[in-house]
Design an enzyme around this catalytic site. Structure first.
Site, PDB file in Angstrom:
ATOM      1  N   LYS A  13       0.835  -1.211   0.000  1.00  0.00           N
ATOM      2  CA  LYS A  13       0.000   0.000   0.000  1.00  0.00           C
ATOM      3  C   LYS A  13       0.872   1.265   0.000  1.00  0.00           C
ATOM      4  O   LYS A  13       0.666   2.167  -0.807  1.00  0.00           O
ATOM      5  CB  LYS A  13      -0.932   0.022   1.237  1.00  0.00           C
ATOM      6  CG  LYS A  13      -1.842  -1.199   1.345  1.00  0.00           C
ATOM      7  CD  LYS A  13      -2.736  -1.131   2.582  1.00  0.00           C
ATOM      8  CE  LYS A  13      -2.008  -1.157   3.905  1.00  0.00           C
ATOM      9  NZ  LYS A  13      -1.294  -2.426   4.207  1.00  0.00           N
ATOM     10  N   ARG A  88      -9.825   0.663   8.496  1.00  0.00           N
ATOM     11  CA  ARG A  88      -9.400  -0.692   8.804  1.00  0.00           C
ATOM     12  C   ARG A  88     -10.463  -1.470   9.570  1.00  0.00           C
ATOM     13  O   ARG A  88     -10.246  -2.630   9.900  1.00  0.00           O
ATOM     14  CB  ARG A  88      -8.151  -0.606   9.673  1.00  0.00           C
ATOM     15  CG  ARG A  88      -6.877  -1.175   9.055  1.00  0.00           C
ATOM     16  CD  ARG A  88      -5.835  -1.048  10.103  1.00  0.00           C
ATOM     17  NE  ARG A  88      -4.558  -1.582   9.931  1.00  0.00           N
ATOM     18  CZ  ARG A  88      -3.524  -1.024   9.318  1.00  0.00           C
ATOM     19  NH1 ARG A  88      -3.666   0.058   8.617  1.00  0.00           N
ATOM     20  NH2 ARG A  88      -2.349  -1.570   9.381  1.00  0.00           N
ATOM     21  N   ARG A 127      11.470  -5.468   5.243  1.00  0.00           N
ATOM     22  CA  ARG A 127      11.177  -4.040   4.975  1.00  0.00           C
ATOM     23  C   ARG A 127      12.110  -3.110   5.747  1.00  0.00           C
ATOM     24  O   ARG A 127      12.374  -3.301   6.917  1.00  0.00           O
ATOM     25  CB  ARG A 127       9.729  -3.742   5.356  1.00  0.00           C
ATOM     26  CG  ARG A 127       9.391  -2.248   5.388  1.00  0.00           C
ATOM     27  CD  ARG A 127       7.918  -1.958   5.323  1.00  0.00           C
ATOM     28  NE  ARG A 127       7.115  -2.595   6.334  1.00  0.00           N
ATOM     29  CZ  ARG A 127       5.779  -2.596   6.334  1.00  0.00           C
ATOM     30  NH1 ARG A 127       5.114  -1.988   5.364  1.00  0.00           N
ATOM     31  NH2 ARG A 127       5.115  -3.192   7.297  1.00  0.00           N
ATOM     32  N   ARG A 161      10.943  -0.876  11.301  1.00  0.00           N
ATOM     33  CA  ARG A 161       9.854  -0.721  12.264  1.00  0.00           C
ATOM     34  C   ARG A 161       9.914  -1.809  13.331  1.00  0.00           C
ATOM     35  O   ARG A 161      10.143  -2.968  13.006  1.00  0.00           O
ATOM     36  CB  ARG A 161       8.507  -0.795  11.533  1.00  0.00           C
ATOM     37  CG  ARG A 161       8.179   0.496  10.794  1.00  0.00           C
ATOM     38  CD  ARG A 161       7.025   0.364   9.852  1.00  0.00           C
ATOM     39  NE  ARG A 161       5.899  -0.376  10.396  1.00  0.00           N
ATOM     40  CZ  ARG A 161       4.774  -0.606   9.742  1.00  0.00           C
ATOM     41  NH1 ARG A 161       4.625  -0.115   8.523  1.00  0.00           N
ATOM     42  NH2 ARG A 161       3.796  -1.290  10.286  1.00  0.00           N
ATOM     43  N   ARG A 172      -1.008  -9.072  13.508  1.00  0.00           N
ATOM     44  CA  ARG A 172      -1.491  -8.099  12.516  1.00  0.00           C
ATOM     45  C   ARG A 172      -2.313  -8.786  11.431  1.00  0.00           C
ATOM     46  O   ARG A 172      -3.321  -8.248  10.972  1.00  0.00           O
ATOM     47  CB  ARG A 172      -0.307  -7.325  11.920  1.00  0.00           C
ATOM     48  CG  ARG A 172       0.292  -6.358  12.937  1.00  0.00           C
ATOM     49  CD  ARG A 172       1.712  -5.977  12.602  1.00  0.00           C
ATOM     50  NE  ARG A 172       1.851  -5.196  11.399  1.00  0.00           N
ATOM     51  CZ  ARG A 172       2.995  -5.003  10.758  1.00  0.00           C
ATOM     52  NH1 ARG A 172       4.107  -5.553  11.211  1.00  0.00           N
ATOM     53  NH2 ARG A 172       3.033  -4.276   9.668  1.00  0.00           N
TER      54      ARG A 172
END
Ligand code: ADP
Ligand code: ADP
Ligand code: ADP
Length: 214
Positions: A13, A88, A127, A161, A172
């Site tokens: 996203k 969400r 990431r 992160r 998640r």
């Protein structure tokens, strides 16, 4: 253009939003980024959100609805915006509808980026991003062109992160299937939903999205 990017953590996203903001000259509103900024600033919202985010659970609807509502009233959102990671929950989807209705605006597209779970875990584990401009990279799939130097701004400082680990990712993903995936049906019924295959290379996903929005 007012657009929602819907998809599980790691779907791409943020990566696609960064491209859309350049092509369409509209801002990206990422509730994850806004919340992380609040955590860094140690504001009241940040202090409340930090532990919830570290665990991989969702921050309360009231908090995120309030920060988005305030943000879309700002001048740079007049021509449109990309909502990334918001709404969400069904409650948040209702809140978006109310916010837009109050301003006499409508939503143009909801794009679901579809990626299988096993790939998502690899995506978030690898990431990292530029500490200065936020450009998103991946250990294997998207390294900076010059090792250690951000393609976008030239910074040599990168960050990861704290919630991008396998254990938090399980929470998640569970939260995505339980709380967020019902939005697929919600927007399908409204006729605004379109899906793209997020397992294609980044450029191919961008092309699929551009075909929908242009
Ligand atoms: P990703 O890009 O991996 O999907 P985000 O950066 O969007 O993750 O979100 C990181 C965390 O911030 C979430 O796990 C959640 O705790 C919180 N968060 C972000 N957006 C929302 C939202 N719309 N509602 C509730 N919590 C949110
Ligand atoms: P989200 O915002 O949905 O959590 P990101 O845009 O941050 O997802 O992407 C998660 C990770 O996957 C990043 O490391 C990014 O570089 C990588 N990535 C994004 N899209 C693709 C893709 N189409 N193919 C391979 N890797 C991708
Ligand atoms: P557990 O910790 O109980 O093994 P899981 O992470 O496997 O939990 O999944 C929790 C819930 O989320 C399950 O009840 C399942 O229905 C749903 N779920 C998990 N992954 C998916 C998926 N890929 N598609 C649809 N639902 C899923």
């Amino acid at each position: 253009m007012r657009l929602i990017l819907l998809g599980p953590p790691g779907a791409g996203k943020g990566t696609q939003a960064q491209r859309l903001i350049e092509t369409h000259k509209i801002p990206q509103l990422s509730t994850g980024d806004m919340l992380r900024a609040a955590v860094t600033a140690q504001s009241e919202v940040g202090l409340k959100a930090k532990a919830v985010m570290d665990s991989g659970n969702l921050v309360s609807d009231d908090i995120v609805n309030a920060i988005v509502s305030e943000r879309i009233d700002q001048a740079d959102c007049a021509e449109g915006f990309i909502l990334d990671g918001y709404p969400r929950t069904l409650n948040q989807a209702d809140a978006v509808e109310a916010m837009l209705e109050r301003k006499g605006l409508k939503l143009d597209h909801v794009i679901e980026i579809k990626v299988d779970d096993d790939i998502l875990v690899n995506r978030v584990s690898g990431r990292f991003s530029c500490a200065s401009c936020g450009a998103v990279y991946h250990d294997e799939d998207k390294r900076p062109k010059v090792e250690g130097v951000c393609d976008v701004c030239g910074s040599t400082d990168f960050k990861r992160r704290p919630d991008d680990n396998a254990e938090t990712m399980r929470t998640r993903l569970r939260s995505y299937y339980k709380d967020t995936s019902p939005l697929v049906g919600y927007y399908h019924c409204k006729g605004t939903l379109r899906a793209v295959d997020g397992m294609q290379p980044i450029d191919v996903v961008t092309e699929s999205i551009e075909r929908i929005v242009s």
